[in-house]
Design a protein around this motif. Structure first.
Motif, PDB file in Angstrom:
ATOM      1  N   PRO A 156      -0.377  -2.829  12.244  1.00 42.73           N
ATOM      2  CA  PRO A 156       0.752  -1.065  11.977  1.00 42.73           C
ATOM      3  C   PRO A 156       1.077  -2.160  10.188  1.00 42.73           C
ATOM      4  O   PRO A 156       0.915  -3.047  10.012  1.00 42.73           O
ATOM      5  CB  PRO A 156       1.932  -1.940  12.755  1.00 42.73           C
ATOM      6  CG  PRO A 156       1.333  -2.220  13.494  1.00 42.73           C
ATOM      7  CD  PRO A 156      -0.099  -2.925  13.690  1.00 42.73           C
ATOM      8  N   SER A 157       0.339  -0.877   9.121  1.00 41.22           N
ATOM      9  CA  SER A 157       0.656  -0.977   7.841  1.00 41.22           C
ATOM     10  C   SER A 157       2.585  -0.956   8.065  1.00 41.22           C
ATOM     11  O   SER A 157       2.626   0.682   8.140  1.00 41.22           O
ATOM     12  CB  SER A 157      -0.793  -0.593   7.254  1.00 41.22           C
ATOM     13  OG  SER A 157      -0.133  -0.418   6.121  1.00 41.22           O
ATOM     14  N   ILE A 158       2.721  -1.588   7.003  1.00 40.92           N
ATOM     15  CA  ILE A 158       4.403  -0.856   6.975  1.00 40.92           C
ATOM     16  C   ILE A 158       4.711  -0.029   5.708  1.00 40.92           C
ATOM     17  O   ILE A 158       5.070   0.956   5.759  1.00 40.92           O
ATOM     18  CB  ILE A 158       5.116  -2.415   6.719  1.00 40.92           C
ATOM     19  CG1 ILE A 158       5.720  -3.113   8.059  1.00 40.92           C
ATOM     20  CG2 ILE A 158       6.679  -1.343   5.790  1.00 40.92           C
ATOM     21  CD1 ILE A 158       6.124  -2.083   9.188  1.00 40.92           C
ATOM     22  N   PRO A 159       3.828  -0.481   4.521  1.00 48.10           N
ATOM     23  CA  PRO A 159       3.964   0.371   3.789  1.00 48.10           C
ATOM     24  C   PRO A 159       3.436   1.849   3.910  1.00 48.10           C
ATOM     25  O   PRO A 159       4.104   2.677   4.168  1.00 48.10           O
ATOM     26  CB  PRO A 159       2.969   0.029   2.278  1.00 48.10           C
ATOM     27  CG  PRO A 159       2.956  -1.425   3.125  1.00 48.10           C
ATOM     28  CD  PRO A 159       3.087  -1.487   4.270  1.00 48.10           C
ATOM     29  N   ARG A 160       2.382   2.036   4.888  1.00 47.84           N
ATOM     30  CA  ARG A 160       1.568   3.251   5.315  1.00 47.84           C
ATOM     31  C   ARG A 160       2.537   4.310   6.691  1.00 47.84           C
ATOM     32  O   ARG A 160       2.938   5.421   5.887  1.00 47.84           O
ATOM     33  CB  ARG A 160       0.265   2.955   6.273  1.00 47.84           C
ATOM     34  CG  ARG A 160      -0.542   4.605   6.523  1.00 47.84           C
ATOM     35  CD  ARG A 160      -1.442   3.665   7.117  1.00 47.84           C
ATOM     36  NE  ARG A 160      -3.163   3.492   6.280  1.00 47.84           N
ATOM     37  CZ  ARG A 160      -3.004   2.290   5.997  1.00 47.84           C
ATOM     38  NH1 ARG A 160      -2.769   1.015   7.166  1.00 47.84           N
ATOM     39  NH2 ARG A 160      -4.112   1.386   6.025  1.00 47.84           N
TER      40      ARG A 160
END
Length: 289
Positions: A156-160
């Motif tokens: 998981p990419s927090i910014p995305r």
């Protein structure tokens, strides 16, 4: 990705002559902030040299020059660090594909020692989740599989998620505040790692797909991300407020351990419910590589 000239111009536009006591004698101005020659004079350098610096035609900038520019542009500590990072970049250096990030065993041991009472996640340089405990998973992304960080391609990419995942956006009641922090921190990271192809791809993707991100990125804001408050509307435990703290890792300077603590008794009760659910799971408590 940002370069030194772009950063200087944005900051020059923010400083008005009146702010620094510069008289304009009522003349009309074509720029919103300082002219190049005005900034050069205030920083004690020639207008020609500053122009070459802003246009990327000067080879290097000394510590004294950067310090003078930071003073005139009224940069804070983090912005000054960013200025120095940009000044060290080489225009001839292209993007490179970095190897997959791996959390250091020591931070994984620390994460394991927290158990499930304290939600926590380990973040990489681009904001990818490298590991988390089950309570951390349940708090910030309960709709994402616990084992997702094991596979670099699925992490998981927090910014995305913040800009492209509606569930994550709905989770945060103070989304605008946190979103600006994420964008400003990404800019700081881009200055530290100007050749990171994956970081450039991430910024490009979110810019193309989110008007909110594009507008925030265009401001040029830069900031570190160390402490703050998340005001949540959680689908399982309802409204709660938690403080986050970021612990840097000496063995992996680009990695951060982020832990969450409750701001009030009701939020503490909500976290205890999440921790109880996590402790009842018979699977391993931390997602280790």
């Amino acid at each position: 990705m940002e370069n030194l000239g772009t950063f200087l111009k944005r900051r020059r536009d923010r400083i008005t002559p009146a702010e620094i006591g510069l008289r304009t004698y009522g003349t009309s101005r074509r720029v919103p902030g300082l002219r190049r020659e005005e900034l050069a004079q205030l920083a004690g350098m020639s207008a020609g040299y500053y122009t070459r610096l802003e246009q990327g035609q000067a080879d290097t900038a000394s510590e004294q020059v950067l310090g003078a520019l930071a003073r005139v542009l009224r940069l804070d500590r983090v912005e000054t660090i960013h200025l120095h990072n940009l000044a060290r970049q080489s225009a001839k250096t292209g993007l490179r594909e970095p190897p997959p990030e791996q959390p250091h065993p020591r931070v994984l041991a620390l994460l394991e020692s927290l158990g499930e009472a304290t939600p926590a996640i380990v973040l990489g340089r681009r904001g990818d989740v490298l590991a988390w405990n089950r309570t951390g998973n349940a708090l910030v992304a309960e709709h994402i599989a616990f084992d997702a960080p094991q596979d670099p391609a699925r992490r998981p990419s927090i910014p995305r998620m913040f800009f492209l995942d509606p569930l994550t956006r709905d989770l945060h009641r103070n989304w605008p505040e946190l979103a600006r922090i994420h964008v400003a921190y990404l800019r700081l990271t881009a200055g530290r790692h100007p050749t990171d192809a994956r970081l450039a791809e991430l910024i490009g993707e979110i810019t193309m797909r989110s008007d909110d991100f594009a507008a925030m990125w265009a401001t040029g804001d830069v900031a570190d991300c160390t402490t703050g408050t998340m005001r949540l509307r959680h689908s399982t435990v309802g409204a709660l407020d938690v403080s986050y703290q970021v612990w840097l890792q000496p063995d992996s300077p680009d990695h951060r351990l982020e832990i969450y603590t409750p701001d009030d008794p009701a939020s503490a009760d909500a976290l205890r419910i999440l921790a109880h659910q996590a402790a009842g799971d018979r699977q391993p408590r931390t997602c280790l590589r």
